[in-house]
Enzyme design. Structure first.
Site, PDB file in Angstrom:
ATOM      1  N   LEU A 161       1.943  -8.958  22.238  1.00 51.01           N
ATOM      2  CA  LEU A 161       1.173  -8.247  23.266  1.00 51.01           C
ATOM      3  C   LEU A 161       1.523  -6.766  23.336  1.00 51.01           C
ATOM      4  O   LEU A 161       1.338  -6.127  24.377  1.00 51.01           O
ATOM      5  CB  LEU A 161       1.434  -8.905  24.631  1.00 51.01           C
ATOM      6  CG  LEU A 161       1.079 -10.404  24.723  1.00 51.01           C
ATOM      7  CD1 LEU A 161       1.620 -11.008  26.012  1.00 51.01           C
ATOM      8  CD2 LEU A 161      -0.425 -10.600  24.641  1.00 51.01           C
ATOM      9  N   GLY A 162       2.051  -6.211  22.259  1.00 52.50           N
ATOM     10  CA  GLY A 162       2.380  -4.785  22.226  1.00 52.50           C
ATOM     11  C   GLY A 162       3.351  -4.421  23.335  1.00 52.50           C
ATOM     12  O   GLY A 162       4.419  -5.029  23.475  1.00 52.50           O
ATOM     13  N   ALA A 163       2.944  -3.449  24.151  1.00 51.63           N
ATOM     14  CA  ALA A 163       3.823  -2.957  25.219  1.00 51.63           C
ATOM     15  C   ALA A 163       4.070  -3.996  26.310  1.00 51.63           C
ATOM     16  O   ALA A 163       4.877  -3.768  27.221  1.00 51.63           O
ATOM     17  CB  ALA A 163       3.221  -1.704  25.823  1.00 51.63           C
TER      18      ALA A 163
ATOM     19  N   ASN B 222       0.850  -1.190   0.000  1.00 51.01           N
ATOM     20  CA  ASN B 222       0.000   0.000   0.000  1.00 51.01           C
ATOM     21  C   ASN B 222       0.880   1.232   0.000  1.00 51.01           C
ATOM     22  O   ASN B 222       1.978   1.217   0.558  1.00 51.01           O
ATOM     23  CB  ASN B 222      -0.867   0.081   1.266  1.00 51.01           C
ATOM     24  CG  ASN B 222      -1.845  -1.070   1.376  1.00 51.01           C
ATOM     25  OD1 ASN B 222      -2.430  -1.492   0.388  1.00 51.01           O
ATOM     26  ND2 ASN B 222      -2.013  -1.577   2.591  1.00 51.01           N
TER      27      ASN B 222
ATOM     28  N   GLY C 222       1.956  -1.308   3.487  1.00 51.69           N
ATOM     29  CA  GLY C 222       1.380  -2.617   3.188  1.00 51.69           C
ATOM     30  C   GLY C 222       2.127  -3.655   4.003  1.00 51.69           C
ATOM     31  O   GLY C 222       3.369  -3.668   4.040  1.00 51.69           O
TER      32      GLY C 222
ATOM     33  N   GLY D 102       5.062  -7.191  25.561  1.00 51.09           N
ATOM     34  CA  GLY D 102       5.974  -8.230  25.076  1.00 51.09           C
ATOM     35  C   GLY D 102       5.245  -9.273  24.246  1.00 51.09           C
ATOM     36  O   GLY D 102       4.441  -8.937  23.379  1.00 51.09           O
TER      37      GLY D 102
ATOM     38  N   ASN E  20      -2.137 -11.164  17.410  1.00 52.59           N
ATOM     39  CA  ASN E  20      -2.133 -10.280  18.584  1.00 52.59           C
ATOM     40  C   ASN E  20      -3.233 -10.751  19.536  1.00 52.59           C
ATOM     41  O   ASN E  20      -3.858 -11.805  19.310  1.00 52.59           O
ATOM     42  CB  ASN E  20      -2.263  -8.805  18.166  1.00 52.59           C
ATOM     43  CG  ASN E  20      -3.604  -8.510  17.507  1.00 52.59           C
ATOM     44  OD1 ASN E  20      -4.570  -9.266  17.647  1.00 52.59           O
ATOM     45  ND2 ASN E  20      -3.670  -7.424  16.771  1.00 52.59           N
TER      46      ASN E  20
ATOM     47  N   ASP F  44       4.854  -5.581  11.811  1.00 56.65           N
ATOM     48  CA  ASP F  44       5.586  -6.027  10.617  1.00 56.65           C
ATOM     49  C   ASP F  44       7.072  -6.219  10.940  1.00 56.65           C
ATOM     50  O   ASP F  44       7.688  -7.207  10.522  1.00 56.65           O
ATOM     51  CB  ASP F  44       5.420  -5.003   9.486  1.00 56.65           C
ATOM     52  CG  ASP F  44       3.959  -4.851   9.082  1.00 56.65           C
ATOM     53  OD1 ASP F  44       3.215  -5.840   9.181  1.00 56.65           O
ATOM     54  OD2 ASP F  44       3.573  -3.744   8.681  1.00 56.65           O
TER      55      ASP F  44
HETATM   56  O1  RIB Z   1       1.030  -2.914   9.337  1.00 52.97           O
HETATM   57  C1  RIB Z   1       1.054  -1.587   8.899  1.00 52.97           C
HETATM   58  C2  RIB Z   1       0.499  -1.486   7.513  1.00 52.97           C
HETATM   59  O2  RIB Z   1      -0.873  -1.810   7.542  1.00 52.97           O
HETATM   60  C3  RIB Z   1       0.574  -0.100   6.904  1.00 52.97           C
HETATM   61  O3  RIB Z   1       1.769   0.113   6.206  1.00 52.97           O
HETATM   62  C4  RIB Z   1      -0.666  -0.043   6.017  1.00 52.97           C
HETATM   63  O4  RIB Z   1      -0.386   0.019   4.667  1.00 52.97           O
HETATM   64  C5  RIB Z   1      -1.480  -1.292   6.384  1.00 52.97           C
HETATM   65  O5  RIB Z   1      -1.369  -2.259   5.438  1.00 52.97           O
END
Ligand code: RIB
Length: 308
Positions: free
Chosen positions: A221-223, A14, A42, A225, A184, A252
């Site tokens: 779990l984000g903040a 994206n 993306g 861990g 998550n 990501d």
């Molecule tokens: O995980 C983050 C991504 O989610 C962003 O870059 C956005 O494009 C969505 O796909």
């Protein structure tokens, strides 16, 4: 395993357009934002770039439009040393509209565009899964393409790492081809058949998901861990506190560093530590691609944490 490990990333691209807002707008509200930024995004492409930066030899399979956003993406993949097995289609490149609030939390709306044209045949004809050490994918492209990637990865003996985001229902036959699932907190509950905010602990939900096929479930779990759950064990991995600016893409960065570490032969726990370090670093800068860490930054943060 090869060195560097060969990672086949299959998924979305994206063009991200993001603004910061004091707090995320509620329905009907027009929020006054600032600091407009445009970046590549993306989940699939973010994970491919993060995997290359964290030490993988990466091929990316996806679809973009034959337009300036698609061109921008191709230039970026070339700069990052990624083998882009990406088709150009008539549909416009996917776009994501992102709000980031002061806490670093975000809300994202995606117009999938060309991503919806990625199909099983394109994944198969890209020919990059056979011979890879780790197949890394998410759920932001059509399920036919993701299913082809996962079954091809499993059939060729790759470790199959799936980030089940954005959530969708997955059949057991799909999950049986998955080595490691990285949901998550809400995704693990949904996959276990509960409401996303159900009053059930993550280990119980992860065990219900394990029964459906994967070898391991790593709940991010984000903040807080992460929690690594296998048939024999459930271990919490501590977070690494950082000054959070923008959490977009932290998942990501986690998945990519985790996948590369697994490709390097690290245990589930050691790979999760590297994923947490990468995710933490990705929160410290605005935008996704500018914040995805290099391997040396991950090494450094872990070294600092261990000596603290
Ligand atoms: O995980 C983050 C991504 O989610 C962003 O870059 C956005 O494009 C969505 O796909």
């Amino acid at each position: 395993m090869t060195d560097p490990p060969r990672i086949a990333a299959v998924g979305s691209y994206n063009h991200d357009m993001s603004v910061t807002v004091p707090s995320l707008p509620v329905p009907g509200e027009t929020a006054s934002g600032e600091d407009f930024q445009e970046h590549a995004g993306g989940k699939g492409s973010n994970q491919a770039i993060a995997a290359a930066r964290s030490g993988g030899d990466v091929a990316f399979v996806g679809a973009v439009g034959d337009d300036r956003f698609g061109e921008y993406a191709r230039e970026l993949w070339a700069e990052e040393g990624i083998d882009a097995a990406v088709s150009s289609v008539e549909t416009a490149t996917g776009v994501a509209l992102i709000h980031v609030e002061e806490s670093g939390e975000n809300a994202i709306a995606v117009a999938s565009g060309a991503n919806d044209d990625l199909d099983a045949e394109t994944v198969q004809s890209a020919g990059v899964i056979d011979g890879c050490d780790v197949l890394l994918t998410q759920l932001e492209t059509p399920i036919s393409a993701v299913t082809e990637a996962v079954s091809c990865g499993a059939a060729t003996g790759a470790e199959v790492v799936v980030d089940p985001a954005p959530y969708r229902d997955l059949p057991d036959v799909f999950l049986q081809d998955v080595s490691i699932l990285t949901p998550n907190e809400s995704e693990v509950r949904l996959l276990a058949g509960h409401e996303p905010d159900a009053d059930i602990d993550e280990e119980t939900a992860a065990r219900a998901v394990l029964d459906r096929g994967p070898d391991a479930v790593v709940v991010t779990l984000g903040a807080d861990g992460a929690l690594v759950v296998t048939d024999d064990d459930a271990t919490a991995v501590d977070p690494i506190p950082v000054d959070v600016v923008d959490t977009t893409g932290a998942g990501d960065a986690f998945n990519a560093a985790f996948a590369v570490a697994r490709g390097n032969g690290l245990s589930h726990l050691a790979a999760t530590e590297r994923g947490i370090a990468a995710g933490a670093l990705a929160c410290t800068e605005r935008g996704v691609v500018p914040s995805l860490p290099e391997r040396s930054a991950i090494d450094e943060l872990l070294k600092r944490e261990r000596s603290a």
